[in-house]
Scaffold this motif. Structure first.
Motif, PDB file in Angstrom:
ATOM      1  N   ALA A  20      -5.548  -6.343  -6.605  1.00 54.46           N
ATOM      2  CA  ALA A  20      -5.292  -4.948  -6.214  1.00 54.46           C
ATOM      3  C   ALA A  20      -3.799  -4.695  -6.204  1.00 54.46           C
ATOM      4  O   ALA A  20      -3.008  -5.547  -5.784  1.00 54.46           O
ATOM      5  N   GLU A  74      -1.092  -1.664  -4.991  1.00 47.94           N
ATOM      6  CA  GLU A  74      -0.836  -0.386  -4.327  1.00 47.94           C
ATOM      7  C   GLU A  74       0.591   0.050  -4.632  1.00 47.94           C
ATOM      8  O   GLU A  74       1.533  -0.748  -4.531  1.00 47.94           O
ATOM      9  N   ILE A  94       1.003   7.880  -2.911  1.00 53.41           N
ATOM     10  CA  ILE A  94       0.247   6.630  -2.862  1.00 53.41           C
ATOM     11  C   ILE A  94      -0.739   6.569  -4.024  1.00 53.41           C
ATOM     12  O   ILE A  94      -1.494   7.523  -4.276  1.00 53.41           O
ATOM     13  N   TYR A 104      -3.390   3.585  -6.299  1.00 50.57           N
ATOM     14  CA  TYR A 104      -4.089   2.305  -6.163  1.00 50.57           C
ATOM     15  C   TYR A 104      -4.820   2.018  -7.466  1.00 50.57           C
ATOM     16  O   TYR A 104      -5.409   2.925  -8.088  1.00 50.57           O
ATOM     17  N   GLU A 107      -6.936  -1.507  -9.712  1.00 46.82           N
ATOM     18  CA  GLU A 107      -7.391  -2.888  -9.771  1.00 46.82           C
ATOM     19  C   GLU A 107      -7.238  -3.391 -11.192  1.00 46.82           C
ATOM     20  O   GLU A 107      -7.428  -2.647 -12.162  1.00 46.82           O
ATOM     21  N   ASN A 124     -13.798  -4.557  -0.044  1.00 45.42           N
ATOM     22  CA  ASN A 124     -12.374  -4.758  -0.253  1.00 45.42           C
ATOM     23  C   ASN A 124     -11.630  -4.687   1.085  1.00 45.42           C
ATOM     24  O   ASN A 124     -12.071  -4.005   2.012  1.00 45.42           O
ATOM     25  N   LYS A 179      -6.574  -0.712   2.909  1.00 44.62           N
ATOM     26  CA  LYS A 179      -5.377  -0.397   2.141  1.00 44.62           C
ATOM     27  C   LYS A 179      -4.123  -0.730   2.950  1.00 44.62           C
ATOM     28  O   LYS A 179      -4.106  -0.658   4.176  1.00 44.62           O
ATOM     29  N   GLN A 235      -0.759   3.092   4.879  1.00 43.18           N
ATOM     30  CA  GLN A 235      -1.513   4.045   5.672  1.00 43.18           C
ATOM     31  C   GLN A 235      -0.552   4.815   6.573  1.00 43.18           C
ATOM     32  O   GLN A 235       0.476   4.295   6.987  1.00 43.18           O
TER      33      GLN A 235
END
Length: 1637
Positions: free
Chosen positions: A859, A861, A910, A912, A914, A1175, A1178, A1181
């Protein structure tokens, strides 16, 4: 390095001592380099003080800069120029650069007069000098400051224990041979054709040589011998010097004299003085002065003025090795001896001896019985990578002038291969079609026998190479890569394995240093230097052998062993140098159509054969080696430096003709059926009947951070893989700097040669990276090489491992490629590996599994915050940017910023995604950040990019389930370090004076631990005995480091008191420490240095506490920028700043154009392989909004120091300028005159909008009366990162909460309000208070007593609950109250500091309300005071005269003044004819003076010169001086006695005359029976008796008594209660009557 760079040499002329002469006005003149010279201001006396900074700027290569000489000449300005020199000193830049930090700090120079035959010292000059390049920092002088009693002799800039003596260098120049043609031969050949010239070989007459000898700026040269290439000078050049000299280079240059224009250099040789002399310190050997030869010296190269015109004789000259026979003798001059002439002929007997000994071939090339015949044999295995399709290519081998096919003077030799045309390899290069027939070249030459020198050098180099390659793992001796032993220690390998590695190295070292070195005694060509070097090497071998044996037996620490082994290696490398290597290098030339194209030089000692011992042979003797040719060019920026014209694989052998039977081309295990001749005669081929089939696989996976070659900041890279005669290429990857080729290149090779040679000395696989342009041309990007894994044994099956290979383009780093290679021998017994799978669509073999990286579910971010400072692209501004981020084969695109000017942040920051990414960090792909501008008609050009090659810092473990905003907090860190304990000695604390500083006030014990906890930022001393600890704390409270105990004066405390107390300058801080107020935190290392300076402690006593550099006391004064502190990490905890670039660098060392900045960060963590598992939460946050923030910014600028001088007087008139965006504040009116260390004390306030106005520029300018002001330098502060950081870098938190005093609370909200805000931010419960001294926050209970139980209460403290809230806030990540020190830079000299600036910045977001009042940091201004002193009576004054009646008598009067104000001294009237030593005066002195209470100093302001624009302030301690004199009518008045009273620490008077003795004033040791007091604290005048004294033979004797009254009044009190001088009006307060005698 030959790269041209910017350098700055800073010279600080501090002071001088013991200068010869009386009534002198010394001035220092400094000459630097070729034509730079600067002088200091004129001072007076034999011990002048300058403290002036001179700067010299150079744009030179480091190689050229090394040879520049600094000459310090100290002159007497009162005398005429011809007789003005007092003394001088010379120093070359190379000596300075070789020092630690490239600097000599506070060193003394011994001045001498070169024309003085007695060679007596003329004085001492103290300097600090440093050489600064890009990124270098000037040295810190604070640790080395000393008083007037420092050790001058022990700190001289000369070898320890050596004294300067007059000496003479005598260079005997016998002659030279084989000089190249330097003049055009067209005119002479034309004269021959028309019959005007003489018949003969004109190549010998086209040079007019002479030799120049340069040392320490002095130059001598031989006579010019015209029209000969074999001159015979037979001259002695005498050069006087002072020995030992600080200059370390002797420069010999052969030049061609020209009638018109400048002389042309033929060649230059630099002989290091340290290599041909010894101080006797090495291995406890005997020292000797510089000596050299007689020996030949080789000169290479000949840049010629006619080379562009073209000449038929050009090819004769390029790369020729000329030689000159020289001898250097050093003689120490006797006192009074007549100096030798600059030049004189050499004695005939000496010339004959040298000619016989060395077969000095000046007039003939015939060998004599003493010369030796050497044979050079070179076998060519392959010639590949020939860049151009040249015709009739042949290769020539020569040594000296032997083998030069164009030189008719030397006999014919088999020195060239047969001409042939190269064959195209089908991809990019050509190669010579040598299959089974390999050419062999043989050159016969005659040289003097110096093999004993080269044997010893090879033996030592072999030992170094074995240590380096076998055990230390360096590619070369100088790269300094991490060795295998360090790797074992780093990974904390098993102790047995580490010990075994150490023992193996030491055993090898003991064995090698036990071997016998060749003895030069009895050799024909040996000389005195040979024997002395041999003795040095023997002593070094014996010392290393004994130390290695002792280390093997007794060593218990791995780091100690590694340090010792590295020391052994350095010592061996030092003695391996051979200064008298007169055997020329072997030169291999590639020739096409009789034109020299490219060459390579091989040092002769590397291929030299020794019949005595194998270890005496060169490392490449009779071994296959790969050499890369290069184009001949003198242009350092030419592209020829990184182009490869050809690559050869050869086997070379050099030895005596008698030893030629010892050479074999094939290995001992080669098949005898080949029937190869050992030495072919005369020039034939070696024939290999058998052919081996090889299969090379090159696994090219990916590249990273390649050079941008196109204007759009990208490249289209392709890799060329070359091995032996074959070249293959990968596919082209379009528009990227991080290509993923994922390709296997398979190359089948027909190998004719010895397989065992190939296996032992396999060549590297060469990889070259090119950029393919639209037109199909290839542009070179760099090259690298790697060792293939050999798969020759059918039973072995090893898998190659991908490795990152560093790409280089000349001296420029060009990125990396991830590749591996394996070379397989095809045979019937081996089954070939299966072909790798093919890529779909293009059918290109991929890197097979087992070799390619293993992938895992990952992952990523992204926190994409915004872009800043975007530069225009294609003449248009960037208005609507978006960001594209790529990792491997995945990418993410952000939304578009609608208006960059209104808000450069992204509304949705933000993202995200994979992806499957490598498990091993070594193979992790780079992160590519591209910023695109969205323009009309769908155009989206890339306007900037940044590549992150190391992503390990962004990889984290998956966040836990319960984490909520966990990234905003930092766990508490505790460090426990073994160190020393500081204990104050009680008996020394009560009274400290300057005389007490020789006694250490600290005791050190080894059993104590110091614990540092970041939560409370305090140091706790841990001890097993609590009672002892309490006693120490009580003692610490009781005693203070001040000169006396007194009440604290309110006017002596301000912000500057806090600042000075924090940096250890107690003399400027007043009584701040006793006030109980907190201090600014200072680095503990700085504190220890201050202790060492004030208390005369050695640095060895505090060595173990330097580990606490990250621990702090109570207030911080950082030595560099705030963001560079280890705890803060550039305030990149929330977002980071990435610089964007575009385009390509025009020069090799130039980076692409700056395009802007990207603000953001990333987090990478693994995900469960099973997608059905949930998962982790995150990472990012509750991110704060990206809206514009309005802030009020206050910039507090404290002071600057070490500024670059801008004016002719060596000083500057600095002032400040603040710039943010379009806002400007120019503080020109408040410039500080004549200062390089100004104290500004200025506060500036601005209202800004973040992030548009984020870059705060603080600039320092030099004020000029006429013309524009000069910029000294600037520093830039990123306010946005500080605002967003979790460390709350808006407004620093003080140690305690104060509501009054010099430093009251200045933040927007009180501590309790900030604590409640913190709880809401962290989603904790509201604080629960149990009285105002106890509170529960976040589940923890805090009590005020825990923080203040050891603190002294202060009247300025605020409420208890606010204080406790502040203590709790300080346990969270924060920026404490501080002052940061920032370097100043100037664009004209990038990365070279122009000074340093101390400041701090406060920011106040408007959403939190208005801040408190700013601190008052204005520079201290002295106040006007008046000292009133009334001389009433005196008694027991010694009689100085005799009256006419024979009675002893004196005519007494008094003088008085305050130190620094001598020009305002006052005196009483005269009491005539005192017969008993008594006198009555009733006389008042009134001394006005400017006094600064905080510093306790008197400020004297006056102009230095009549034409000075501004006054200069000098500070003096407040001291009252009173003297008694005898008035004489005829002749000068006579001094009788005196008393000196420090106003702030003076003894109390005695009320009765009979008790007035010398015991009432402090003696030399500070003993005094009277109470010491501060006159400023007295409300009423002091009246009484004080003793008068005089010093006789160093001892005080009482010489009278004085009754006086003394008081100090302020300016207001002077107006209210006036009093006139003497008995003048207003005669009051009190009124003085005229005395009645």
């Amino acid at each position: 390095s030959e790269k041209v760079e910017d350098f700055q040499i800073r010279l600080k002329v501090i002071c001088a001592r013991q200068l010869t002469g009386s009534n002198i006005k010394p001035v220092v003149k400094v000459k630097a380099g070729k034509n730079q010279a600067k002088i200091t201001r004129i001072r007076k006396g034999s011990a002048p003080i300058w403290n002036e900074l001179l700067m010299f700027n150079f744009n030179e290569s480091l190689k050229e800069l090394y040879d520049y000489v600094f000459e310090f000449a100290l002159n007497n300005s009162r005398k005429l120029r011809s007789d003005a020199l007092i003394g001088s000193f010379k120093l070359d830049v190379g000596t300075i650069y070789d020092q630690p930090g490239h600097a000599f700090v506070r060193k003394w120079l011994l001045l001498t007069d070169p024309d003085d035959a007695s060679n007596s010292p003329k004085g001492y000059l103290k300097i600090t000098v440093c050489v600064l390049g890009a990124g270098d920092q000037p040295p810190d002088e604070s640790a080395g400051k000393d008083d007037d009693n420092d050790d001058v002799e022990g700190n001289l800039l000369t070898p320890a224990g050596a004294s300067l003596r007059a000496a003479t260098f005598t260079l005997r120049v016998y002659g030279a041979e084989d000089l190249p043609q330097m003049d055009s031969g067209s005119l002479k050949s034309m004269k021959q054709r028309i019959g005007l010239g003489e018949e003969g070989d004109i190549t010998k007459t086209l040079v007019d040589p002479f030799l120049s000898f340069i040392f320490a700026g002095k130059k001598r040269k031989t006579q010019i011998i015209k029209e000969t290439n074999q001159p015979e000078w037979n001259e002695e050049l005498n050069l006087p010097l002072k020995f030992p000299s600080m200059c370390d280079s002797i420069k010999l240059t052969i030049k061609d004299w020209d009638r018109i224009g400048s002389d042309d250099p033929i060649g230059t040789v630099i002989i290091p003085l340290s290599r041909i002399s010894s101080t006797g310190e090495e291995a406890n050997g005997a020292g000797f002065p510089p000596t050299f030869g007689p020996s030949f010296v080789n000169f290479y190269g000949s840049p010629r003025e006619f080379s562009k015109l073209g000449d038929s004789l050009d090819d004769l000259n390029i790369g020729k090795a000329s030689r000159a026979m020289v001898e250097l003798v050093t003689t120490m001059d006797e006192e009074g001896a007549e100096p030798a002439p600059p030049s004189q002929p050499i004695n005939d007997d000496q010339i004959a001896l040298v000619k016989v000994t060395f077969c000095f071939i000046i007039t003939t090339k015939k060998a004599t019985a003493i010369s030796y015949v050497f044979i050079l044999v070179v076998g060519f295995e392959s010639a590949n990578m020939i860049r151009k399709p040249l015709e009739r290519i042949e290769f020539e081998v020569s040594i000296g002038n032997y083998g030069n096919k164009f030189d008719t003077e030397v006999g014919a030799a088999s020195s060239t291969t047969e001409p042939g045309n190269p064959v195209f390899d089908g991809v990019n290069y050509h190669y010579m079609a040598w299959t089974s027939k390999k050419p062999i070249l043989m050159v016969t030459s005659q040289w003097e026998d110096i093999s004993f020198r080269l044997y010893a050098m090879n033996l030592i180099l072999r030992t170094c190479e074995r240590m380096v390659s076998q055990h230390i793992g360096l590619n070369t001796l100088d790269e300094g890569q991490i060795n295998h032993l360090n790797e074992l220690v780093k990974v904390e390998a098993d102790e047995i394995e580490i010990a075994s590695e150490i023992v193996s190295i030491l055993d090898m070292l003991i064995l090698e240093t036990s071997k016998k070195l060749p003895d030069p005694r009895g050799r024909t060509a040996s000389n005195q230097l040979d024997r002395r070097i041999h003795r040095q090497r023997l002593q070094t071998f014996v010392a290393i052998c004994e130390e290695a044996k002792d280390l093997r037996q007794n060593c218990t620490d791995a780091q100690e062993a590694i340090s010792a082994i590295n020391d052994f290696l350095e010592r061996l490398k030092l003695v391996s140098y051979e200064p008298q290597n007169s055997l020329p290098d072997v030169v291999v030339w590639m020739i096409s159509d009789n034109k020299r194209i490219a060459y390579a030089r091989i040092p002769a000692y590397e291929i030299l054969y020794s019949p005595e011992k194998p270890e005496f042979c060169g490392r490449y003797c009779a071994k296959p080696c790969t050499i890369t040719l290069k184009y001949p060019t003198a242009n350092a920026k030419s592209k020829k430096h990184y182009k490869v014209p050809a690559q050869l694989r050869i086997i070379a052998w050099l030895g005596r003709a008698a030893d030629q039977d010892s050479f074999e081309f094939h290995s001992h295990s080669a098949k005898k059926s080949k029937k190869i001749h050992k030495i072919p005669t005369p020039k034939i081929y070696i024939v290999y009947k058998d052919v081996s089939k090889l299969h090379l696989r090159a696994y090219i996976y990916q590249g990273r951070d390649l050079l941008p070659m196109d204007q759009d900041s990208f490249s289209d890279p392709v890799v060329m893989v070359s091995f032996l005669n074959q070249t293959h290429r990968t596919e082209v990857q379009q528009h990227t700097l991080n290509p993923v080729w994922d390709q296997t290149l398979m190359i089948d090779i027909q190998f004719y040669g010895d397989l065992e040679h190939l296996q032992r000395n396999c060549p590297d696989v060469l990889c070259e990276v090119f950029d393919k342009d639209d037109l199909g041309s290839l542009e070179f990007m760099g090259r690298t090489s790697g060792k293939p894994l050999l798969q020759f044994d059918p039973e072995e099956d090893e898998t190659p491992r991908l490795q990152w290979l560093n790409i280089r383009k000349a001296n420029q780093a060009g990125g990396n490629i991830l590749a591996a290679f394996e070379l397989i021998l095809k045979s019937d017994k081996r089954e070939m590996p299966i072909p790798p799978p093919l890529k779909p669509d293009i059918h290109v073999p991929m890197v097979p599994c087992g070799i390619r990286p293993v992938l895992q579910r990952t992952a990523i971010e992204f926190l994409v915050w915004g872009v800043r400072d975007m530069q225009s692209f294609q003449l248009l501004s960037v208005d609507s940017p978006s960001v594209l981020i790529q990792i491997g084969e995945v990418e993410i695109r952000t939304k578009i910023i609608k208006s960059l000017k209104k808000n450069p942040n992204f509304a949705e920051p933000i993202y995200y995604l994979e992806a499957n990414l490598p498990v091993d960090d070594l193979y992790f792909p780079p992160i590519v950040i591209r910023v695109k501008d969205n323009r009309k008609f769908g155009r989206r050009p890339t306007v900037g990019q940044h590549i992150i090659t190391n992503s390990i810092s962004y990889r984290i473990k998956p966040p836990p389930e319960e984490s909520q905003n966990w990234w905003l907090s930092v766990p508490e860190m505790t460090y426990e370090i073994e160190t020393v304990k500081v204990e104050f000695e009680e008996s020394k604390m009560e009274s400290i004076s300057e005389d007490d500083e020789a006694t250490p006030l600290l005791k050190f014990h080894e059993y104590t631990k110091v614990q540092y906890t970041s939560a409370d930022a305090a140091i706790t001393i841990l001890d097993s005995d609590d009672d002892t600890m309490m006693r120490k704390r009580k003692r610490k409270k009781k005693n203070r480091l001040f000169f006396h105990s007194e009440r604290i004066r309110e006017d002596e405390i301000d912000w500057w008191s806090k600042f000075y107390a924090s940096i250890g300058e107690s003399g400027m801080a007043g009584n701040y420490v006793e006030s109980g107020l907190d201090l600014i935190k200072v680095n503990i290392k700085t504190v220890l240095i201050k202790f060492c300076f004030h208390f005369c402690l050695s640095y060895t006593a505090i060595a173990s506490v330097t580990l606490l550099c990250t621990c702090y006391f109570n207030i911080f004064v950082y030595t560099n920028e705030l963001e560079k502190q280890e705890n803060f990490k550039h305030f990149g905890d929330f977002i980071q700043t990435f610089r964007l670039f575009r385009g390509k660098g025009v020069l090799e060392d130039e980076e692409p154009d700056f395009a802007g900045q990207f603000k953001g960060t990333f987090r990478i963590y693994t995900l469960p392989e099973d997608k059905r598992e949930p998962n982790p939460p995150k990472f990012f946050q509750n991110v704060p909004p990206t809206d514009v923030v309005e802030v009020k910014v206050r910039i507090y600028v404290i002071r600057a120091f070490e500024l670059a001088p801008q004016d002719s007087n060596g000083l500057a008139d600095p002032y400040l300028k603040i710039k943010v965006g379009k806002k400007r504040i120019v503080d020109r009116d408040n410039y500080i005159p004549n200062s390089l260390s100004p104290t500004f004390g200025r506060m500036f306030e601005l209202e800004l909008k973040l992030p548009m106005e984020k870059d705060l520029h603080v600039e320092v300018f030099d004020w000029d009366l006429i013309g524009t002001d000069d910029k000294i330098g600037e520093t830039v502060i990123d306010l946005e990162n500080r605002y967003l950081s979790k460390f709350k870098a808006w407004c620093a938190l003080p140690e305690t909460y104060c509501i009054s005093g010099p430093c009251p609370w200045r933040d927007q909200m009180r501590p309790k309000e900030w604590l409640e805000h913190k709880c809401r931010q962290e989603k904790w419960d509201e604080p629960v208070w149990n009285s105002n001294t106890c509170v529960m926050v976040g589940g923890n209970t805090y009590k005020l007593d825990d923080y203040e139980k050891d603190k002294k209460a202060c009247e300025h403290w605020g409420d208890a609950d606010e204080r406790l809230a502040l203590y709790i806030l300080r346990t969270f990540p924060h920026v404490s109250e501080h002052v940061e020190t920032r370097p100043l830079f100037y664009d004209a000299l990038p990365n070279i500091e122009q000074g340093r600036l101390q400041l701090w910045v406060d920011m106040f977001p408007k959403e939190y309300g208005d801040p408190g009042l700013p601190y008052n940091i204005e520079p201290r201004k002295p106040s006007k005071y008046f000292l009133r002193m009334i001389v009433w009576n005196c008694s027991e004054i010694p009689m100085m005269d005799v009256s006419m009646l024979g009675d002893k008598m004196s005519d007494i009067y008094f003088k008085g003044w305050i130190s620094g104000l001598e020009h305002k001294r006052q005196k009483t009237d005269v009491h005539y004819r005192s017969l008993d030593g008594t006198g009555n005066f009733n006389w008042r002195f009134v001394f006005p003076f400017d006094y600064l209470p905080q510093e306790r100093m008197v400020h004297v302001s006056k102009k230095e010169h009549l034409w000075s624009l501004d006054k200069t302030v000098t500070k003096f301690p407040p001291v009252l001086n009173i003297q008694v004199w005898d008035n004489d009518l005829f002749g000068p008045n006579e001094y009788i006695s005196e008393i000196i009273l420090p106003i702030t620490n003076m003894p109390k008077c005695c009320k009765f005359q009979r008790f007035c003795t010398l015991e009432n004033v402090p003696d030399m040791q500070g003993n005094c029976k009277m109470e010491m007091l501060n006159l400023f604290d007295q409300n009423t005048p002091l009246k009484g008796w004080w003793p008068l004294y005089k010093v006789v033979d160093g001892v005080r004797e009482q010489a009278g008594k004085l009754e006086m009254s003394v008081e100090i009044v302020s300016e207001e009190e002077e107006v209210e209660k006036p009093a006139g001088q003497g008995r003048d009006e207003p005669n009051m307060n009190p009124k003085l009557e005229k005395p009645k005698y």
